[in-house]
Scaffold this motif. Structure first.
Motif, PDB file in Angstrom:
ATOM      1  N   ASP A  71      15.825  31.669  -2.697  1.00 23.27           N
ATOM      2  CA  ASP A  71      16.330  31.758  -4.658  1.00 23.27           C
ATOM      3  C   ASP A  71      17.551  30.837  -3.550  1.00 23.27           C
ATOM      4  O   ASP A  71      18.096  31.010  -3.050  1.00 23.27           O
ATOM      5  N   ASN A  76      18.448  36.504  -8.343  1.00 30.78           N
ATOM      6  CA  ASN A  76      17.356  35.563  -9.512  1.00 30.78           C
ATOM      7  C   ASN A  76      16.434  37.408  -9.189  1.00 30.78           C
ATOM      8  O   ASN A  76      15.827  37.317  -8.289  1.00 30.78           O
ATOM      9  N   LEU A  92      14.821  38.409  -5.508  1.00 27.33           N
ATOM     10  CA  LEU A  92      15.104  37.424  -3.959  1.00 27.33           C
ATOM     11  C   LEU A  92      16.540  37.702  -3.461  1.00 27.33           C
ATOM     12  O   LEU A  92      17.400  37.177  -4.146  1.00 27.33           O
ATOM     13  N   LYS A 116       9.942  34.599 -14.381  1.00 32.38           N
ATOM     14  CA  LYS A 116      11.103  35.131 -13.786  1.00 32.38           C
ATOM     15  C   LYS A 116      11.453  35.901 -14.901  1.00 32.38           C
ATOM     16  O   LYS A 116      11.924  34.740 -16.305  1.00 32.38           O
ATOM     17  N   THR A 125      15.186  28.847  -8.698  1.00 29.29           N
ATOM     18  CA  THR A 125      14.396  29.461  -7.106  1.00 29.29           C
ATOM     19  C   THR A 125      12.767  28.761  -6.866  1.00 29.29           C
ATOM     20  O   THR A 125      12.884  27.461  -8.022  1.00 29.29           O
TER      21      THR A 125
END
Length: 361
Positions: A71, A76, A92, A116, A125
């Motif tokens: 990330d 995220n 992450l 996501k 990412t």
């Protein structure tokens, strides 16, 4: 809440360390057995995820899978779905490492999706590969869903603060879950591919930051004005536009810097709002000439009784004289802050009912 996500991250991280040596089946990011959905950039080494709802999906036989990822800022969160059920959430880190996605599954065929759930302002990412246990086998990419839908929206569509149960309306990453937004729920109801071209705080004429939807809607990397999306890569059957909530606030804030930058010292006239909305919808029609376009608004105070904003949308759409463009307004939820999970579901129920009535897939 923070303890819970910390535990999830600890499990994912430590699981990666203990299982890494047992993994031998690798699907690199460009492997044709991976089904991607969303505006994703593919480099030689990785797939770059930006937008809410971006996903990678595989079919495999085995008991588990992990992924090598990194990330940008460590903000995220991703939802892991196996055979249609949420089995995990991973947070992450900004270092390149392996994350356990699912383990101890019943032996046999499974479909796994990496989704996501946070939006692009949390950073990008890099997805490098799926790793399967050595006794597993990768199958052909999951078949694409026949129906396709795309949403252009703001924080409501992103699922901003929908998991904040404290009433503080916190939009930081742990409390934002795009998988449970009305948009994602609606897409799943119709078993449709889902693309979410949305950003919290964005408007049609003004945003809480120096970027408006007419300047963002055609980007691949939303942070890069030179990164242009190829609309031929994804052609939705249905487009849903849920915008104007932020405009309804910011056009009343002459001291806001974005107001000054966009309008100077005088608030925009209704005619400007109507024209801006009409022009944006015309842009969407240009890139998606056959799509059915739903111009909706709700469920925050832009649709409360007496609000002029639904009228602006109706006037803009009426001027287009396009039978494939519809208007629909979701009632004001009449509670503080952004929609909760329950209110997101209510929005989805409302929109689903309208689509059932108006849209022919």
């Amino acid at each position: 809440m923070r303890k819970l996500y910390g535990l999830i991250f600890f499990i994912a991280f430590t699981g990666a360390l203990t299982n890494c040596s047992a993994q031998s089946v690798i699907l690199k990011s460009k492997d044709q057995r991976i089904r991607y959905t969303g505006r994703i950039n593919h480099t030689d080494e990785a797939a770059e995820f930006y937008w809410t709802g971006s996903s990678a999906k595989i079919t495999f036989s085995g008991t588990g899978a992990s992924a090598l990822m990194q990330d940008e800022r460590g903000e995220n969160y991703y939802t892991i779905i196996v055979d249609g059920n949420v089995v995990n959430t991973i947070h992450l880190d900004n270092t390149k490492q392996v994350y356990t996605l699912a383990e101890n599954l019943p032996a046999g065929k499974h479909v796994l999706e990496l989704f996501k759930r946070t939006e692009w302002d949390k950073g990008k990412t890099w997805f490098y590969q799926f790793n399967l246990a050595k006794d597993a086998g990768a199958m052909s990419a999951p078949e694409p869903k026949k129906r396709k839908i795309e949403f252009f929206g703001n924080s409501i569509t992103c699922g901003y603060a929908d998991e904040d149960t404290t009433g503080q309306d916190r939009g930081s990453a742990p409390y934002e879950n795009g998988y449970l937004s009305y948009a994602a729920i609606t897409a799943r109801h119709f078993d449709a591919q889902y693309v979410c071209t949305s950003k919290s705080g964005i408007g049609v004429t003004i945003s809480w930051f120096p970027l408006i939807m007419p300047e963002m809607y055609n980007r691949l990397d939303p942070t890069d004005p030179t990164s242009i999306w190829d609309f031929k890569k994804y052609t939705p059957d249905v487009v849903v536009i849920n915008l104007f909530q932020n405009d309804s606030w910011l056009t009343k804030m002459p001291d806001n810097q974005q107001f000054k930058d966009r309008f100077g010292t005088k608030a925009p006239e209704p005619e400007l709002m109507v024209k801006a909305y009409r022009d944006f919808v015309k842009n969407i029609r240009k890139v998606y000439p056959k799509a059915q376009i739903l111009c909706i608004l709700g469920s925050m105070d832009a649709t409360k009784q007496g609000s002029p904003w639904p009228g602006y949308i109706e006037k803009a759409v009426g001027a287009l004289n396009d039978k494939g463009i519809y208007t629909h307004f979701i009632p004001y939820k009449n509670t503080p802050g952004h929609p909760s999970i329950k209110e997101q579901q209510a929005m989805a129920d409302d929109l689903i009912a309208f689509i059932d009535k108006a849209v022919k897939w």
